[in-house]
Enzyme design. Sequence first.
Site, short mmCIF file in Angstrom:
data_model
loop_
_atom_site.label_atom_id
_atom_site.label_comp_id
_atom_site.label_asym_id
_atom_site.label_seq_id
_atom_site.Cartn_x
_atom_site.Cartn_y
_atom_site.Cartn_z
N HIS A 198 0.66 -1.07 -0.01
CA HIS A 198 0.12 -0.13 0.09
C HIS A 198 0.79 1.12 -0.18
CE1 HIS A 198 -2.97 -3.21 0.73
NE2 HIS A 198 -3.58 -2.19 -0.08
N CYS A 523 -9.42 -3.92 -10.99
CA CYS A 523 -9.05 -2.60 -10.45
C CYS A 523 -7.45 -2.94 -9.67
CB CYS A 523 -9.91 -1.87 -9.44
SG CYS A 523 -10.21 -3.10 -8.00
C1 PEP Z 1 -6.53 -5.49 -5.01
O1 PEP Z 1 -6.65 -6.15 -3.90
O2 PEP Z 1 -6.32 -5.92 -6.21
C2 PEP Z 1 -7.21 -4.03 -4.83
C3 PEP Z 1 -7.29 -3.54 -5.82
O3 PEP Z 1 -7.24 -3.75 -3.61
P1 PEP Z 1 -5.90 -3.31 -2.63
O4 PEP Z 1 -4.89 -3.21 -3.41
O5 PEP Z 1 -6.54 -1.89 -2.01
O6 PEP Z 1 -5.81 -4.31 -1.59
#
Ligand code: PEP
Length: 600
Positions: A198, A523
């Site tokens: 993140h 996404c």
């Molecule tokens: C994912 O897991 O691909 C996602 C878009 O969520 P995050 O990266 O916030 O866990």
Amino acid sequence: MEYRYGIGVSPGVAIGPALVLDTEGVLIPHRTVAPEQVEGEIVRLGHALDETAAAARGDRERMTVRLGPALGNIYAAQQSMLEDRVVRTQIESRIRAENYSAEYAVSRVIRDFVKRLEDFGRRLGDHGAAEARRRATEFIDLERQVLAALLGHPTNPFGNLTEPVVVLANDLMPSDTADFGPRSVRAFATESGGNTSHTAILAGALEIPAVVGIGRFLTDVSGGDTVIVDGGEGVLIIDPDEDTLARYEEKRARLLARPDRYEHLRDKPSVTADLVPIRLLGNIELSQEAAHCLDRGADGVGLYRTEFLYLNKSSHPTEEEHYAAYSSVLHTLGPNRPVVIRTLDLGADKFSSVSGAVAGEKNPFLGLRSVRLCLRNIDLFKTQLRAILRAALHGDLRVMFPMISTVDELRQCKTLLNEVKEDLEYAGIPFKSVVPVGTMIEVPSAAIMADVLAKEVDFFSIGTNDLIQYTLAADRNNEHVANLYNPTDPAVLRLIRMVVQAGLKENARRQEQSRRPFEVNVCGEMSGEPLYIPLLVGLGLRQLSATPRKIPEIKRVVRELRVAEAEQVARDALGMETASQVSSYLRDHLRKILPSEAVD
Ligand code: PEP
Ligand code: MG
């Protein structure tokens, strides 16, 4: 000068003094002092060493009483180093000879010592190396204590900066990055982490150059050393020589002056060469980024990671804070562009210290994170859902639940959403009652059950970042298993195909009933990589959501593609047995459709 390579997660070049953040966030504000301050620095040094030695002596005595002399002696090594005349003289002579500040001299001497210790340990084989590392940790701890004594135990590492820094750390939690801004932080580099951590995602969003997953380097650098971060090349350069510095200064200036390569595509439609529309949406973490989506030609927001509302906060955001953030994004996007608000995805590596999370879970990625945490903290969840339904009046808002792993879990979320509607209705508070509801597909169980889940919602969004980590049992933040964490792994491709097929089938069923179409989006970071675009389109995706910065590049690939050709790419890829076969096949294919560009 030393080059260290890692994973470049946010492009750009930055040069500046290092700010080494360890767990206590100790900062060295000045590398050198004026000649007339040298004697004062030596006095400060003496006091700090005496204070730390006294503390170590106290710790040693207490631990000896509690746990016996063997454990008490851990502190003896630290104490004797602090009291050692030779060590003191070494630090003092660095202050005198090079006008170093007391902090910088302490750090330099201890880090040189640690480096020699580790080199020596390595020559003794695995056991020697492990023992040396253990001792090295004790000395790093010692350095931190002396620095804390010198600096009066600072709390905010950015509080007394005199110029922007390059942050170096073992790892950074999203909340550590809260104070990062162009005036304080030019770039960062970390020992751990992968490209979907993140912190990496946030660096991309804030457009700060960053390199992660470098492996151990903190013992080779002191706060105040000059460093270069090149996020495009994935390199950190410690103590560059003059030529290197000049070369990177020049590169930095060149990059800053370069206009966005594909800016001219911004207002061009996102359609394939055979005119099939592919909707491109932006992923955002902060409400201010909504404007970046428009700047880069996105058609809406495909993922708003609302957990970043916890940045800079020690308590839960209020309903009004949620409402204000969502309303502002909707106002920026206008009435006709979709905005997908994902409910809080807290826990594991994201803001895991918020109340409600379980401290010290052994396996937080498999623990009480995300929607699981929300379903155990109904008030927290309902507060957000109320704000979402109220804000929905201002635009085309859609709500999405993360980390769904069972059908029951999704049903519980929908039940709560309905309860919130009833509460708002009863209280006479204005809200929008018909809001499209979606679920993320980011756990293999959800992908396998996609046909059933599709009946429950209006859209899917495939979160490949998590789907890859859970499918391959490879932590997305752990550089040691980065070889397994691969978007082109055939197991991942089969799951994506399964989800898209379930979505298409559901869409056909709804069309027969003249209902709103069922949509499937991706996404995860996979959507932002040109390499994977032909494959994703070929698998049947007509919607992709990526970091806004990536959208022009993606559009460029989309506009060169033909759907029949992309479908052939997907068929070929699905027939392959390993991730590396698929990756090299995709690279060859991208070279064919973009012959004039470098493909790596
Ligand atoms: C994912 O897991 O691909 C996602 C878009 O969520 P995050 O990266 O916030 O866990
Ligand atoms: Mg996820």
